[in-house]
Design a protein around this motif. Sequence first.
Motif, short mmCIF file in Angstrom:
data_model
loop_
_atom_site.label_atom_id
_atom_site.label_comp_id
_atom_site.label_asym_id
_atom_site.label_seq_id
_atom_site.Cartn_x
_atom_site.Cartn_y
_atom_site.Cartn_z
N VAL A 92 0.80 -1.23 0.00
CA VAL A 92 -0.02 -0.02 -0.19
C VAL A 92 1.00 1.13 -0.18
CG1 VAL A 92 -2.03 1.21 1.39
CG2 VAL A 92 -1.75 -1.30 1.12
N VAL A 93 2.02 1.24 0.72
CA VAL A 93 2.67 2.36 0.77
C VAL A 93 3.46 2.69 -0.70
CG1 VAL A 93 5.28 3.13 1.52
CG2 VAL A 93 3.57 2.11 3.10
N LEU A 94 3.78 1.43 -1.56
CA LEU A 94 4.35 1.58 -2.67
C LEU A 94 3.22 2.18 -3.92
CD1 LEU A 94 6.58 -1.76 -3.06
CD2 LEU A 94 7.21 0.76 -2.32
N GLN A 95 1.83 1.76 -3.49
CA GLN A 95 0.91 2.24 -4.22
C GLN A 95 0.59 3.65 -4.13
OE1 GLN A 95 -2.95 0.49 -3.03
NE2 GLN A 95 -4.09 1.44 -4.74
N PHE A 96 0.65 4.20 -2.84
CA PHE A 96 0.33 5.52 -2.78
C PHE A 96 1.62 6.56 -3.13
CE2 PHE A 96 -2.78 4.37 -0.12
CZ PHE A 96 -4.13 5.11 -0.36
N LEU A 97 3.00 5.82 -3.02
CA LEU A 97 3.86 6.55 -3.64
C LEU A 97 3.72 6.89 -5.05
CD1 LEU A 97 7.07 5.05 -1.56
CD2 LEU A 97 6.18 7.46 -1.47
N THR A 98 3.24 5.67 -5.76
CA THR A 98 3.21 6.10 -7.27
C THR A 98 2.11 6.75 -7.42
OG1 THR A 98 3.73 3.59 -7.36
CG2 THR A 98 2.59 4.51 -9.41
N ILE A 99 0.91 7.04 -6.89
CA ILE A 99 -0.02 8.01 -6.84
C ILE A 99 0.51 9.28 -6.58
CG2 ILE A 99 -2.15 8.75 -6.02
CD1 ILE A 99 -2.94 5.74 -5.44
N ALA A 100 1.24 9.49 -5.49
CA ALA A 100 1.78 10.85 -5.29
C ALA A 100 2.87 11.43 -6.20
CB ALA A 100 2.52 10.86 -3.95
N HIS A 101 3.87 10.41 -6.99
CA HIS A 101 4.34 10.72 -8.05
C HIS A 101 3.71 11.19 -9.34
CE1 HIS A 101 7.77 10.53 -10.79
NE2 HIS A 101 7.11 10.01 -11.52
N GLY A 102 2.67 10.35 -9.53
CA GLY A 102 1.84 10.82 -10.78
C GLY A 102 1.22 12.44 -10.62
N MET A 103 0.84 12.59 -9.14
CA MET A 103 0.29 13.96 -9.13
C MET A 103 1.43 14.86 -9.26
SD MET A 103 -2.25 12.61 -5.80
CE MET A 103 -2.11 13.90 -4.84
N ALA A 104 2.59 14.59 -8.66
CA ALA A 104 3.62 15.79 -8.70
C ALA A 104 3.86 15.92 -10.13
CB ALA A 104 4.78 15.02 -7.75
N GLU A 105 4.15 15.00 -10.74
CA GLU A 105 4.30 15.24 -12.28
C GLU A 105 3.32 16.03 -12.99
OE1 GLU A 105 4.55 11.35 -14.11
OE2 GLU A 105 6.68 11.59 -14.25
N ILE A 106 1.74 15.93 -12.50
CA ILE A 106 0.97 16.79 -13.20
C ILE A 106 1.14 18.34 -12.50
CG2 ILE A 106 -1.74 17.51 -12.96
CD1 ILE A 106 -2.09 14.33 -12.70
N VAL A 107 1.40 18.32 -11.44
CA VAL A 107 1.88 19.69 -10.76
C VAL A 107 2.92 20.39 -11.53
CG1 VAL A 107 2.41 21.25 -8.73
CG2 VAL A 107 0.57 19.34 -8.56
N ALA A 108 4.09 19.64 -11.62
CA ALA A 108 5.41 20.12 -12.37
C ALA A 108 5.19 20.68 -13.70
CB ALA A 108 6.32 19.07 -12.00
N ALA A 109 4.18 19.93 -14.33
CA ALA A 109 3.78 20.27 -15.77
C ALA A 109 3.35 21.33 -16.06
CB ALA A 109 3.27 18.92 -16.58
N ALA A 110 2.49 22.11 -14.89
CA ALA A 110 1.49 23.13 -15.07
C ALA A 110 2.42 24.24 -15.37
CB ALA A 110 0.74 23.37 -13.76
N PRO A 111 1.90 25.02 -16.32
CA PRO A 111 2.51 26.31 -16.84
C PRO A 111 2.34 27.44 -15.62
CG PRO A 111 0.77 26.16 -17.93
CD PRO A 111 0.61 24.94 -17.12
N ILE A 112 3.45 28.03 -15.22
CA ILE A 112 3.63 29.07 -13.95
C ILE A 112 4.26 30.03 -14.61
CG2 ILE A 112 4.37 29.43 -11.65
CD1 ILE A 112 3.96 26.36 -11.22
N ASP A 113 3.89 31.18 -14.41
CA ASP A 113 4.40 32.46 -14.81
C ASP A 113 5.28 32.82 -13.69
OD1 ASP A 113 5.18 35.30 -15.51
OD2 ASP A 113 3.38 36.27 -15.21
#
Length: 74
Positions: free
Chosen positions: A34-55
Motif C-alpha cells: 500500500v505504501v508503494l501504491q501511494f508513492l506511485t500515486i503521489a509521484h503521478g500527482m507531482a508530475e501533473i503539478v510540475a507540468a503546469a505552466p507557471i508565470d
Amino acid sequence: MSETHPKTPFDAARHCDAMAPVLGLTITEAQRPVVLQFLTIAHGMAEIVAAAPIDEASLELAPVFRPGVPEVTA
C-alpha cells in the motif's frame, strides 16, 4: 548547448527503500504494497503539478508558519 537525458522511470520500491530510513520509518511487509501504491500515486500527482505552466513573475512566497504565540508588531 543542451543535452537530452532519457527520463528514468519512477521506482516506488527503490524510493521507499532509500527514504524510509532517512525519515526514521519502519515499513512492514504487510504495509509495503500500500505504501508503494501511494508513492506511485503521489509521484503521478507531482508530475501533473510540475507540468503546469507557471508565470515566474506571479510567484509569491507564502508566509512562514511558526507554532506558538503570534508575535505582536506595532
